[in-house]
Design an enzyme around this catalytic site. Structure first.
Site, PDB file in Angstrom:
ATOM      1  N   LYS A   6       0.762  -1.188   0.016  1.00 26.57           N
ATOM      2  CA  LYS A   6       0.082  -0.039  -0.024  1.00 26.57           C
ATOM      3  C   LYS A   6       0.945   1.244   0.034  1.00 26.57           C
ATOM      4  CE  LYS A   6      -2.227   3.509   2.560  1.00 26.57           C
ATOM      5  NZ  LYS A   6      -1.834   4.503   1.323  1.00 26.57           N
ATOM      6  N   GLU A  45       9.831   2.610  10.939  1.00 25.37           N
ATOM      7  CA  GLU A  45      10.866   3.600  10.624  1.00 25.37           C
ATOM      8  C   GLU A  45      10.172   4.812  10.636  1.00 25.37           C
ATOM      9  OE1 GLU A  45      13.260   5.922   9.933  1.00 25.37           O
ATOM     10  OE2 GLU A  45      12.904   5.802   8.023  1.00 25.37           O
ATOM     11  N   CYS A  74      13.658  11.128   6.030  1.00 24.45           N
ATOM     12  CA  CYS A  74      13.889  11.021   7.657  1.00 24.45           C
ATOM     13  C   CYS A  74      15.348  11.342   8.139  1.00 24.45           C
ATOM     14  CB  CYS A  74      13.456   9.622   7.830  1.00 24.45           C
ATOM     15  SG  CYS A  74      14.170   8.579   6.827  1.00 24.45           S
ATOM     16  N   GLU A 104       9.915  16.998  14.393  1.00 26.53           N
ATOM     17  CA  GLU A 104      10.036  16.921  13.052  1.00 26.53           C
ATOM     18  C   GLU A 104       9.303  17.797  12.241  1.00 26.53           C
ATOM     19  OE1 GLU A 104       9.152  13.113  11.103  1.00 26.53           O
ATOM     20  OE2 GLU A 104      11.121  13.023  10.451  1.00 26.53           O
TER      21      GLU A 104
HETATM   22  P1  NDP Z   1       1.748   9.117   7.167  1.00 27.88           P
HETATM   23  O1  NDP Z   1       2.549   8.264   8.621  1.00 27.88           O
HETATM   24  O2  NDP Z   1       0.292   9.525   7.592  1.00 27.88           O
HETATM   25  O3  NDP Z   1       2.032   8.307   5.870  1.00 27.88           O
HETATM   26  C1  NDP Z   1       2.757   7.049   5.603  1.00 27.88           C
HETATM   27  C2  NDP Z   1       2.025   5.826   5.217  1.00 27.88           C
HETATM   28  O4  NDP Z   1       1.133   5.284   6.021  1.00 27.88           O
HETATM   29  C3  NDP Z   1       1.150   6.426   3.939  1.00 27.88           C
HETATM   30  O5  NDP Z   1       0.933   5.352   3.021  1.00 27.88           O
HETATM   31  C4  NDP Z   1      -0.304   6.727   4.584  1.00 27.88           C
HETATM   32  O6  NDP Z   1      -1.401   6.410   3.685  1.00 27.88           O
HETATM   33  C5  NDP Z   1      -0.254   5.350   5.431  1.00 27.88           C
HETATM   34  N1  NDP Z   1      -1.260   5.740   6.590  1.00 27.88           N
HETATM   35  C6  NDP Z   1      -1.884   6.687   6.948  1.00 27.88           C
HETATM   36  N2  NDP Z   1      -2.749   6.261   8.078  1.00 27.88           N
HETATM   37  C7  NDP Z   1      -2.511   4.953   8.330  1.00 27.88           C
HETATM   38  C8  NDP Z   1      -3.324   4.023   8.936  1.00 27.88           C
HETATM   39  N3  NDP Z   1      -4.095   4.462   9.945  1.00 27.88           N
HETATM   40  N4  NDP Z   1      -2.981   2.937   9.067  1.00 27.88           N
HETATM   41  C9  NDP Z   1      -2.197   2.312   8.041  1.00 27.88           C
HETATM   42  N5  NDP Z   1      -1.254   3.210   7.246  1.00 27.88           N
HETATM   43  C10 NDP Z   1      -1.550   4.519   7.308  1.00 27.88           C
HETATM   44  O7  NDP Z   1       2.577  10.246   6.900  1.00 27.88           O
HETATM   45  P2  NDP Z   1       2.274  11.706   6.159  1.00 27.88           P
HETATM   46  O8  NDP Z   1       2.293  11.317   4.748  1.00 27.88           O
HETATM   47  O9  NDP Z   1       1.078  12.253   6.558  1.00 27.88           O
HETATM   48  O10 NDP Z   1       3.525  12.635   6.437  1.00 27.88           O
HETATM   49  C11 NDP Z   1       3.323  13.536   7.752  1.00 27.88           C
HETATM   50  C12 NDP Z   1       4.423  13.527   8.497  1.00 27.88           C
HETATM   51  O11 NDP Z   1       5.174  12.192   8.803  1.00 27.88           O
HETATM   52  C13 NDP Z   1       5.440  14.104   7.783  1.00 27.88           C
HETATM   53  O12 NDP Z   1       5.708  15.676   7.979  1.00 27.88           O
HETATM   54  C14 NDP Z   1       6.980  13.676   8.443  1.00 27.88           C
HETATM   55  O13 NDP Z   1       7.114  14.486   9.679  1.00 27.88           O
HETATM   56  C15 NDP Z   1       6.572  12.234   8.723  1.00 27.88           C
HETATM   57  N6  NDP Z   1       7.080  11.369   7.834  1.00 27.88           N
HETATM   58  C16 NDP Z   1       8.204  10.604   8.056  1.00 27.88           C
HETATM   59  C17 NDP Z   1       8.751  10.005   6.963  1.00 27.88           C
HETATM   60  C18 NDP Z   1      10.002   9.171   7.261  1.00 27.88           C
HETATM   61  O14 NDP Z   1      10.772   8.927   6.178  1.00 27.88           O
HETATM   62  N7  NDP Z   1      10.345   8.900   8.453  1.00 27.88           N
HETATM   63  C19 NDP Z   1       8.140   9.400   5.798  1.00 27.88           C
HETATM   64  C20 NDP Z   1       6.674  10.546   5.500  1.00 27.88           C
HETATM   65  C21 NDP Z   1       6.281  11.250   6.566  1.00 27.88           C
HETATM   66  P3  NDP Z   1      -1.801   7.870   3.041  1.00 27.88           P
HETATM   67  O15 NDP Z   1      -0.743   8.236   1.915  1.00 27.88           O
HETATM   68  O16 NDP Z   1      -3.083   6.909   2.176  1.00 27.88           O
HETATM   69  O17 NDP Z   1      -2.234   8.475   4.023  1.00 27.88           O
END
Ligand code: NDP
Length: 509
Positions: free
Chosen positions: A190, A265, A299, A399
């Site tokens: 996903k 992660e 990250c 972050e």
């Molecule tokens: P999310 O954690 O919301 O998204 C990451 C993944 O998780 C996406 O595929 C998302 O799907 C999915 N997801 C969201 N809700 C659920 C759930 N309830 N159950 C299972 N999977 C889920 O991150 P965001 O994209 O909203 O980013 C927000 C913040 O997260 C950033 O500003 C940053 O601080 C942090 N981040 C950190 C990352 C890293 O590399 N460590 C990468 C991305 C974000 P969908 O896209 O459909 O919502």
């Protein structure tokens, strides 16, 4: 097998955006919802990349069933044979590297040179894990009893749920799916809703490489619907997630109720230390690359620079001068240094932290969205630097995930170590120094999963373990052979050829 994929610059007379499908049991199919969502170019939101299936729990159930069915055959395929398919996939990615990179820049915004690096990371991990098909080592050790053999082997867990973010839309899925597949698991993938096109292109190539039907399944759609359905399904034995801490906690809570294997992660608040003996020009290069590369959305991005006081002024002069020259724009233009943020929500989030920062430090550069001229329809934000920030200020602790750098002055090395470690995260850290003793102390003292000496905080290579301490994760590592630990069960095997019952710990006294 491939779908029609529209890639490349937007034409002056835009055609109807193409619609893409899930990939389940080796077939491209529509969602049971009948609904789709759009993916946009963050550098110009008028550019609609395509429509993607709005997945449902029913879609997820079908994908998991397909993966479970395919697993019976895939786990019995010899691992070196599985590895050969990974090799083919890596070679196909190399062949299509430019096409994938351009599609990534268009959908996610990172500048094209970085997109090529993202795809290269995918290629590297495919080749590395292909080789694991011929290693996949366990231990063969002496038994404590005579005429007895003892060994341990790795076996696949079953169906792996792969939930990925948008910031490395090719590399991260490959980092997770390659070890999962070579170890004999099947996957339900996903991707983030901001980058479904990159995921679709990746899965098209996986199908072309010869992964058997059902071994790789793609379901697009909202995290709450599709993600939760993957996490909750009892037939998914292991979940690998990269993303925000909030979603990570949510997944951990749900997965914990079912005692599932889970690799998280979750990001960082990474620091670069600059000692007064450092090569300041080199440090400036490392800081700019780590803070503003991928628009700060890694990250491993450096959002804190911890500087020995004597070096603050000369470093600030260099940083300000160089940061002012960074060019913002569409990353498809090779001369651009900084692309857009991922979406409007990210712009709002970064803007909110600018207000916090104004109360905590001194704003010396940037601090606002960039909307002039060609930037008007994108999610651009000016590279931003705050100075005189304190280690426990919010902008030095939370972050931000944008192009915002906090410069934190400290008195000496012990104070620098305290500042580096005074965070709930522990992913990456770095130090610029010409003193070998200080460098070795940093390797020992920094509480992070990755430490760089005389380089920025980004630049992980795929054959070393990747992951962090503290709230960056839950102790697992990606990449390297450590990644196999997430996706395999250990089995200890004892073979007794003595012809009599031998009782361990009893008959060997
Ligand atoms: P999310 O954690 O919301 O998204 C990451 C993944 O998780 C996406 O595929 C998302 O799907 C999915 N997801 C969201 N809700 C659920 C759930 N309830 N159950 C299972 N999977 C889920 O991150 P965001 O994209 O909203 O980013 C927000 C913040 O997260 C950033 O500003 C940053 O601080 C942090 N981040 C950190 C990352 C890293 O590399 N460590 C990468 C991305 C974000 P969908 O896209 O459909 O919502």
């Amino acid at each position: 097998m491939t779908q029609t994929a529209a890639i490349g610059p937007r034409s002056s007379e835009p055609a109807e955006p193409p619609t893409f499908r899930h990939f389940i049991a080796g077939e491209w199919c529509d969602s049971t919802s009948g609904a789709t969502f759009e993916s946009h170019n963050p550098a110009d939101t008028r550019d609609v990349i395509g429509r993607f299936q709005q997945g449902t729990p029913a879609d997820v159930a079908m994908a998991i069933r397909a993966a479970a069915d395919a697993g019976a055959m895939w786990r019995r395929t010899p691992a070196p044979k599985r590895g050969e398919i990974l090799y083919r996939f890596g070679a196909l990615m190399a062949e299509h590297k430019e096409r994938l990179s351009r599609a990534m820049t268009r959908e996610m915004g990172k500048v094209i040179a970085e997109a090529r690096g993202d795809v290269q990371e995918g290629i590297d991990i495919a080749f590395l894990m292909a080789g694991e098909g011929r290693r996949m080592f366990g231990d063969t050790v002496p038994s404590e009893l005579p005429d007895k053999w003892a060994m341990s082997i790795r076996q696949p867990i079953g169906v792996a749920g792969i939930i990925t973010p948008w910031n490395f839309p090719i590399a991260i899925p490959c980092w997770k799916m390659m070890p999962a597949l070579v170890a004999g698991n099947t996957v339900v993938f996903k991707p983030a809703s901001d980058t479904p096109h990159c995921a679709t292109l990746l899965v098209e190539l996986m199908a072309e490489a010869g992964f058997p039907a059902g071994s790789v399944n793609l379901v697009t759609g909202a995290g709450g619907e599709v993600g939760d359905a993957i996490v909750d399904n009892p037939d998914v034995g292991v979940i690998s997630f990269t993303g925000s801490s909030d979603t990570g906690r949510h997944i951990a809570t749900r997965a914990g109720r079912k005692l599932k294997r889970l690799s998280l992660e979750l990001g960082g608040k990474n620091a670069i230390v600059v000692m007064s003996d450092a090569d300041l020009d080199l440090a400036t290069d490392g800081i700019l690359w780590s803070a503003f590369g991928t628009t700060g959305q890694r990250c491993t991005a450096a959002s804190r620079v911890v500087v020995e006081r004597a070096a603050v002024e000369p470093l600030m002069q260099r940083l300000e001068r160089r940061a002012r020259t960074l060019r913002l724009g569409s990353g498809l233009d090779e001369s651009i240094d900084v692309g857009p943020l991922i979406n409007a929500g990210a712009v709002d989030k970064v803007a909110g932290y600018i207000e916090v920062g104004r109360r905590e430090g001194e704003l010396v550069l940037g601090g606002e969205p960039a909307r002039d001229g060609e930037l008007a329809n994108g999610h651009f934000f000016s590279p931003t630097i705050f100075r005189d920030v304190m280690p426990m200020d919010r902008i030095a602790q939370e972050e931000i995930f944008g192009p915002v750098l906090s410069v934190i002055p400290v008195d000496d090395y012990p104070a620098a170590v305290t500042a580096v470690n005074q965070t709930r995260y522990g992913l990456s850290s770095s130090i610029f120094t010409t003193d070998a003793n200080t460098a070795f102390r940093a390797m020992r003292d920094f509480e992070t999963g990755i430490v760089y000496i005389n380089a920025g905080t980004t630049g992980a290579e795929t054959h070393l373990p990747f992951g962090g301490w503290k709230e960056t994760g839950n102790g697992h590592r990606e990449a390297g052979h450590a990644a196999l630990d997430t996706f395999t069960e250990w089995k200890a095997i004892y073979v007794d050829f003595s012809g009599r019952l031998q009782r361990a710990q009893i008959d060997n006294q």
